[in-house]
Design a protein around this motif. Structure first.
Motif, mmCIF file in Angstrom:
data_model
loop_
_atom_site.group_PDB
_atom_site.id
_atom_site.type_symbol
_atom_site.label_atom_id
_atom_site.label_comp_id
_atom_site.label_asym_id
_atom_site.label_seq_id
_atom_site.Cartn_x
_atom_site.Cartn_y
_atom_site.Cartn_z
ATOM 1 N N LYS A 13 -2.569 9.219 -5.436
ATOM 2 C CA LYS A 13 -4.218 8.138 -4.778
ATOM 3 C C LYS A 13 -2.881 6.824 -3.899
ATOM 4 C CE LYS A 13 -7.301 9.794 -8.428
ATOM 5 N NZ LYS A 13 -8.035 8.903 -9.377
ATOM 6 N N PHE A 14 -3.892 6.527 -2.776
ATOM 7 C CA PHE A 14 -3.405 5.845 -2.660
ATOM 8 C C PHE A 14 -3.788 4.062 -3.218
ATOM 9 C CE2 PHE A 14 -5.045 8.177 1.033
ATOM 10 C CZ PHE A 14 -4.273 7.458 1.754
ATOM 11 N N ASP A 15 -2.803 3.480 -3.390
ATOM 12 C CA ASP A 15 -2.331 2.208 -4.380
ATOM 13 C C ASP A 15 -2.758 1.148 -4.043
ATOM 14 O OD1 ASP A 15 -1.734 1.791 -7.378
ATOM 15 O OD2 ASP A 15 0.044 1.297 -6.336
ATOM 16 N N LEU A 16 -2.767 -0.109 -4.136
ATOM 17 C CA LEU A 16 -2.384 -1.252 -3.645
ATOM 18 C C LEU A 16 -2.325 -2.286 -4.482
ATOM 19 C CD1 LEU A 16 -2.557 -3.356 -1.224
ATOM 20 C CD2 LEU A 16 -4.990 -3.417 -2.166
ATOM 21 N N ARG A 17 -0.876 -2.615 -5.138
ATOM 22 C CA ARG A 17 -0.549 -3.619 -6.022
ATOM 23 C C ARG A 17 0.372 -4.207 -5.292
ATOM 24 N NH1 ARG A 17 -1.300 -1.213 -10.904
ATOM 25 N NH2 ARG A 17 -1.853 0.295 -10.206
ATOM 26 N N ASP A 18 0.702 -5.119 -6.258
ATOM 27 C CA ASP A 18 2.411 -6.030 -6.465
ATOM 28 C C ASP A 18 3.520 -5.755 -7.119
ATOM 29 O OD1 ASP A 18 0.985 -8.360 -4.830
ATOM 30 O OD2 ASP A 18 1.118 -9.095 -6.858
ATOM 31 N N TRP A 19 4.427 -5.343 -6.227
ATOM 32 C CA TRP A 19 5.717 -5.059 -7.429
ATOM 33 C C TRP A 19 6.831 -5.988 -7.210
ATOM 34 C CZ3 TRP A 19 6.160 -0.216 -9.086
ATOM 35 C CH2 TRP A 19 4.734 0.274 -8.686
ATOM 36 N N SER A 20 7.480 -5.596 -7.849
ATOM 37 C CA SER A 20 8.657 -6.430 -8.051
ATOM 38 C C SER A 20 10.297 -5.828 -7.340
ATOM 39 C CB SER A 20 9.704 -6.702 -9.198
ATOM 40 O OG SER A 20 9.542 -5.249 -9.795
ATOM 41 N N PRO A 21 10.765 -6.238 -6.530
ATOM 42 C CA PRO A 21 11.638 -5.766 -5.900
ATOM 43 C C PRO A 21 12.845 -4.135 -6.371
ATOM 44 C CG PRO A 21 12.770 -8.034 -6.283
ATOM 45 C CD PRO A 21 11.450 -8.441 -7.227
ATOM 46 N N ASN A 22 12.412 -3.797 -5.394
ATOM 47 C CA ASN A 22 13.173 -2.049 -5.959
ATOM 48 C C ASN A 22 12.403 -1.508 -7.223
ATOM 49 O OD1 ASN A 22 15.654 -2.836 -5.050
ATOM 50 N ND2 ASN A 22 16.331 -3.388 -6.636
ATOM 51 N N ILE A 57 -5.538 -1.323 -7.650
ATOM 52 C CA ILE A 57 -6.266 -0.304 -7.786
ATOM 53 C C ILE A 57 -5.898 0.377 -6.182
ATOM 54 C CG2 ILE A 57 -8.260 -2.539 -6.886
ATOM 55 C CD1 ILE A 57 -8.249 -1.360 -4.400
ATOM 56 N N THR A 58 -6.865 1.789 -7.498
ATOM 57 C CA THR A 58 -6.197 2.885 -6.915
ATOM 58 C C THR A 58 -7.159 3.470 -5.839
ATOM 59 O OG1 THR A 58 -6.828 4.843 -8.417
ATOM 60 C CG2 THR A 58 -4.162 3.298 -8.401
ATOM 61 N N LEU A 59 -7.057 4.638 -4.836
ATOM 62 C CA LEU A 59 -8.473 4.744 -3.842
ATOM 63 C C LEU A 59 -8.501 6.174 -3.590
ATOM 64 C CD1 LEU A 59 -8.608 1.482 -1.297
ATOM 65 C CD2 LEU A 59 -10.126 2.554 -3.433
ATOM 66 N N THR A 60 -9.300 6.441 -3.654
ATOM 67 C CA THR A 60 -8.717 8.346 -3.512
ATOM 68 C C THR A 60 -9.125 8.717 -1.383
ATOM 69 O OG1 THR A 60 -11.606 8.717 -3.441
ATOM 70 C CG2 THR A 60 -10.417 9.360 -4.793
ATOM 71 N N ASN A 61 -8.523 9.477 -0.508
ATOM 72 C CA ASN A 61 -8.695 9.647 0.680
ATOM 73 C C ASN A 61 -10.075 8.818 0.867
ATOM 74 O OD1 ASN A 61 -6.740 10.481 0.974
ATOM 75 N ND2 ASN A 61 -6.588 12.325 1.373
ATOM 76 N N GLU A 62 -11.974 9.270 0.266
ATOM 77 C CA GLU A 62 -12.709 8.946 -0.197
ATOM 78 C C GLU A 62 -13.418 7.172 0.026
ATOM 79 O OE1 GLU A 62 -12.138 11.732 -1.853
ATOM 80 O OE2 GLU A 62 -11.896 13.053 -0.396
ATOM 81 N N LEU A 101 0.333 -0.488 -0.431
ATOM 82 C CA LEU A 101 -0.090 -0.246 -0.208
ATOM 83 C C LEU A 101 0.561 1.138 0.143
ATOM 84 C CD1 LEU A 101 -3.079 1.030 0.016
ATOM 85 C CD2 LEU A 101 -2.367 1.280 2.499
ATOM 86 N N ASN A 102 0.719 2.028 -1.432
ATOM 87 C CA ASN A 102 1.511 3.761 -1.436
ATOM 88 C C ASN A 102 0.481 4.231 -1.275
ATOM 89 O OD1 ASN A 102 4.139 1.843 -0.916
ATOM 90 N ND2 ASN A 102 3.652 1.048 -2.705
ATOM 91 N N ILE A 103 0.979 5.530 -1.463
ATOM 92 C CA ILE A 103 0.738 7.211 -2.411
ATOM 93 C C ILE A 103 1.446 7.238 -3.270
ATOM 94 C CG2 ILE A 103 -0.037 9.085 -1.447
ATOM 95 C CD1 ILE A 103 0.076 9.299 1.225
ATOM 96 N N ILE A 104 0.887 7.243 -4.206
ATOM 97 C CA ILE A 104 1.193 7.555 -5.602
ATOM 98 C C ILE A 104 0.705 8.555 -6.455
ATOM 99 C CG2 ILE A 104 2.428 6.442 -8.327
ATOM 100 C CD1 ILE A 104 2.600 3.152 -6.573
ATOM 101 N N SER A 105 1.306 8.685 -7.561
ATOM 102 C CA SER A 105 0.902 9.865 -8.879
ATOM 103 C C SER A 105 1.373 9.325 -10.184
ATOM 104 C CB SER A 105 1.393 10.819 -8.455
ATOM 105 O OG SER A 105 3.126 11.631 -8.916
ATOM 106 N N TRP A 106 -0.173 8.216 -10.855
ATOM 107 C CA TRP A 106 0.314 8.719 -11.901
ATOM 108 C C TRP A 106 0.644 8.702 -13.084
ATOM 109 C CZ3 TRP A 106 1.392 3.491 -11.666
ATOM 110 C CH2 TRP A 106 1.639 2.533 -11.043
ATOM 111 N N ASN A 107 1.077 8.975 -13.935
ATOM 112 C CA ASN A 107 0.799 10.138 -15.051
ATOM 113 C C ASN A 107 1.645 12.092 -14.824
ATOM 114 O OD1 ASN A 107 1.528 8.338 -16.777
ATOM 115 N ND2 ASN A 107 -0.440 7.625 -16.966
ATOM 116 N N GLY A 108 1.858 12.088 -13.159
ATOM 117 C CA GLY A 108 1.324 13.529 -12.929
ATOM 118 C C GLY A 108 -0.012 14.205 -12.339
ATOM 119 N N ASN A 109 -0.372 12.877 -12.021
ATOM 120 C CA ASN A 109 -1.763 13.441 -11.065
ATOM 121 C C ASN A 109 -1.817 13.469 -9.902
ATOM 122 O OD1 ASN A 109 -3.419 13.697 -14.082
ATOM 123 N ND2 ASN A 109 -3.216 11.051 -14.130
#
Length: 73
Positions: free
Chosen positions: A37-46, A54-59, A26-34
């Motif tokens: 948002k909160f973001d939940l996904r699988d990541w490779s090392p580094n 999925i991305t979620l707004t605060n609400e 679970l991270n906070i990520i901006s996509w394409n400069g937007n």
């Protein structure tokens, strides 16, 4: 992912680890400069590769938290 730019603003936490070294995070990520948002996904090392997520707004995150609190786990 080609053509998609992202910036991880905050690494909140890891939910699980796979045997191949990937982590579900679970991270906070901006996509394409937007707006970030909160973001939940699988990541490779580094954070070189990512899985679907999925991305979620605060609400939306607050609504999810309320739903989870109501569940009888």
């Amino acid at each position: 992912m080609a053509g998609i730019k992202f910036e991880i603003h905050e690494e909140i936490g890891i939910l699980s680890d796979s045997s191949k070294g990937w982590t579900k995070e679970l991270n906070i990520i901006s996509w394409n400069g937007n707006t970030p948002k909160f973001d939940l996904r699988d990541w490779s090392p580094n954070h070189e590769k990512m899985g679907k997520g999925i991305t979620l707004t605060n609400e939306e995150l607050k609504a999810l938290k309320n739903l989870l609190n109501e569940m009888n786990l």
